[in-house]
Design a protein around this motif. Structure first.
Motif, short mmCIF file in Angstrom:
data_model
loop_
_atom_site.label_atom_id
_atom_site.label_comp_id
_atom_site.label_asym_id
_atom_site.label_seq_id
_atom_site.Cartn_x
_atom_site.Cartn_y
_atom_site.Cartn_z
N GLY A 22 0.79 -1.22 0.00
CA GLY A 22 0.00 0.00 0.00
C GLY A 22 0.82 1.27 0.00
N ASP A 23 2.13 1.15 0.22
CA ASP A 23 2.99 2.33 0.22
C ASP A 23 3.27 2.82 -1.20
OD1 ASP A 23 3.19 2.33 2.95
OD2 ASP A 23 5.22 1.50 3.03
N THR A 24 3.73 4.07 -1.28
CA THR A 24 4.20 4.65 -2.54
C THR A 24 5.65 5.08 -2.38
OG1 THR A 24 1.99 5.44 -3.18
CG2 THR A 24 3.88 6.50 -4.22
N ALA A 44 3.36 1.11 -5.07
CA ALA A 44 3.52 1.94 -6.26
C ALA A 44 4.91 2.56 -6.24
CB ALA A 44 2.46 3.02 -6.32
N VAL A 45 5.64 2.40 -7.33
CA VAL A 45 6.95 3.04 -7.50
C VAL A 45 6.79 4.05 -8.63
CG1 VAL A 45 9.40 2.71 -7.95
CG2 VAL A 45 8.13 0.97 -6.69
N ILE A 46 6.89 5.33 -8.30
CA ILE A 46 6.51 6.40 -9.22
C ILE A 46 7.72 7.30 -9.48
CG2 ILE A 46 4.89 8.25 -9.70
CD1 ILE A 46 3.52 5.58 -9.20
N GLY A 47 8.14 7.37 -10.74
CA GLY A 47 9.21 8.28 -11.11
C GLY A 47 8.69 9.69 -11.33
N ALA A 75 0.34 -3.27 -7.50
CA ALA A 75 1.78 -3.07 -7.70
C ALA A 75 1.95 -2.28 -8.99
CB ALA A 75 2.51 -4.41 -7.78
N VAL A 76 2.35 -1.01 -8.86
CA VAL A 76 2.36 -0.08 -9.98
C VAL A 76 3.79 0.38 -10.25
CG1 VAL A 76 1.51 2.14 -10.83
CG2 VAL A 76 0.02 0.70 -9.40
N LEU A 77 4.13 0.42 -11.53
CA LEU A 77 5.39 1.02 -11.98
C LEU A 77 5.03 2.12 -12.96
CD1 LEU A 77 8.56 0.87 -11.99
CD2 LEU A 77 8.33 -0.56 -14.04
N GLU A 99 2.49 1.64 -16.30
CA GLU A 99 1.87 2.82 -16.90
C GLU A 99 2.90 3.95 -17.06
OE1 GLU A 99 -1.28 4.08 -14.30
OE2 GLU A 99 0.09 4.97 -12.86
N ASN A 100 2.69 4.73 -18.10
CA ASN A 100 3.48 5.94 -18.34
C ASN A 100 4.98 5.62 -18.33
OD1 ASN A 100 3.95 8.69 -18.83
ND2 ASN A 100 4.04 9.14 -16.64
#
Length: 289
Positions: A22-24, A44-47, A75-77, A99-100
């Motif tokens: 649940g963390d980002t 979520a790992v967000i650049g 689980a998001v990249l 995504e993106n």
């Protein structure tokens, strides 16, 4: 460093290891020479920006990003360039959301230069540009899918190379493709868009500018694939053993801008403009020239 905004970790993997479900993990712009593994974390790992936040996987002989421990769509990249790895992203028995992203300049010996997905139940790929990836031994320069269920929306796959399926190779999978652009002007020796086994493939509002699209030979197996293409622009050199008309499809030159190797916007006089279902544009991008 404690991973706070004022004292960030030096590597993305350190941030992943410190996170819980649940963390980002927020990643500042820069180049990170590492290979990352989500290690079962649904995070979520967000650049900061995919144009200037790069994960460079050249430091070892692995895929740049690994999902292999049952991660799900939480689980998001997002927001990275994934480059220079022994393959870009591997998804094995997991179902992340990609995504993106820019996925480019990766090379693998076999299966999926850009993305390899096996036994993924709900893989989501959206708003991604996948170009100049190579699978030099076998199958799927851009993407290789095997026994997978996947949805692709607003994705470009361009100028990738493989032994078979330069853009994509689909094996016994269910795939929905919406507003995507496939661009492969290379000679059809390897095939551009290839499937084999039992597949369900639904393509809508997309542009397929490739040299060949066909069902591969599956060593005598009696294949049973259902391919539906509608409201799409088909700019295809050879259909080989596949013949298709479908609802709302347009046959002809796609007229992409192609101002450089990454520009897949539409010219104003492209037949893809306004020709999708309910008058939307076909392909991943709008008018650009």
């Amino acid at each position: 460093n404690d991973g706070s905004e004022g004292s960030p970790f030096a590597t993305i993997q350190h941030g992943i290891d410190a996170a819980t479900n649940g963390d980002t993990v927020l990643v500042s712009a820069g180049t990170y020479v590492e290979n990352i593994n989500y290690n079962s974390k649904n995070i979520a790992v967000i650049g900061e920006n995919r144009e200037n936040t790069t994960i460079d996987g050249s430091s070892n002989n692995e895929r740049v990003v690994t999902f292999e421990n049952g991660e799900d769509t939480t689980a998001v990249l997002s927001g990275f360039s994934i480059m220079y790895g022994n393959g870009g992203i591997i998804v094995d028995e997991s179902s992340p959301k990609l995504e993106n992203l820019i996925i480019a300049y990766n090379q693998v010996n076999n299966y999926g230069g850009g993305i390899y997905a096996h036994e993924s139940q709900n893989l989501i790929i959206t708003d991604c540009d996948i170009f100049l990836n190579f699978s030099i031994g076998a199958w799927g320069g851009g993407i290789y899918l095997s026994d997978a269920n996947a949805d692709m929306t607003n994705v470009v796959i361009a100028n990738c190379v493989a032994d078979s399926g330069n853009a994509i190779f689909i094996n016994s999978s269910n795939l929905n493709i919406l507003n995507c652009t496939f661009y492969d002007p290379n000679p059809p020796l390897a095939g551009s868009f290839v499937w084999e086994g039992d597949n369900s493939i639904n393509i809508m509002n997309s542009i397929i500018t490739v040299r060949s699209i066909y069902e591969g030979y599956y060593y005598g197996y009696n294949q049973n694939s259902n391919i539906e293409i509608s409201y799409s622009l088909l700019d295809i050199g050879d259909f080989y053993n596949f013949e298709y008309e479908g609802t709302g499809n347009v046959f002809g030159y796609s007229r992409l801008c192609l101002s450089d190797s990454t520009d897949f916007t539409l010219a104003q006089n492209s037949p893809a403009v306004g020709s999708g279902q309910n008058g939307v544009n076909m392909g991943a991008y709008g008018i650009g020239c």
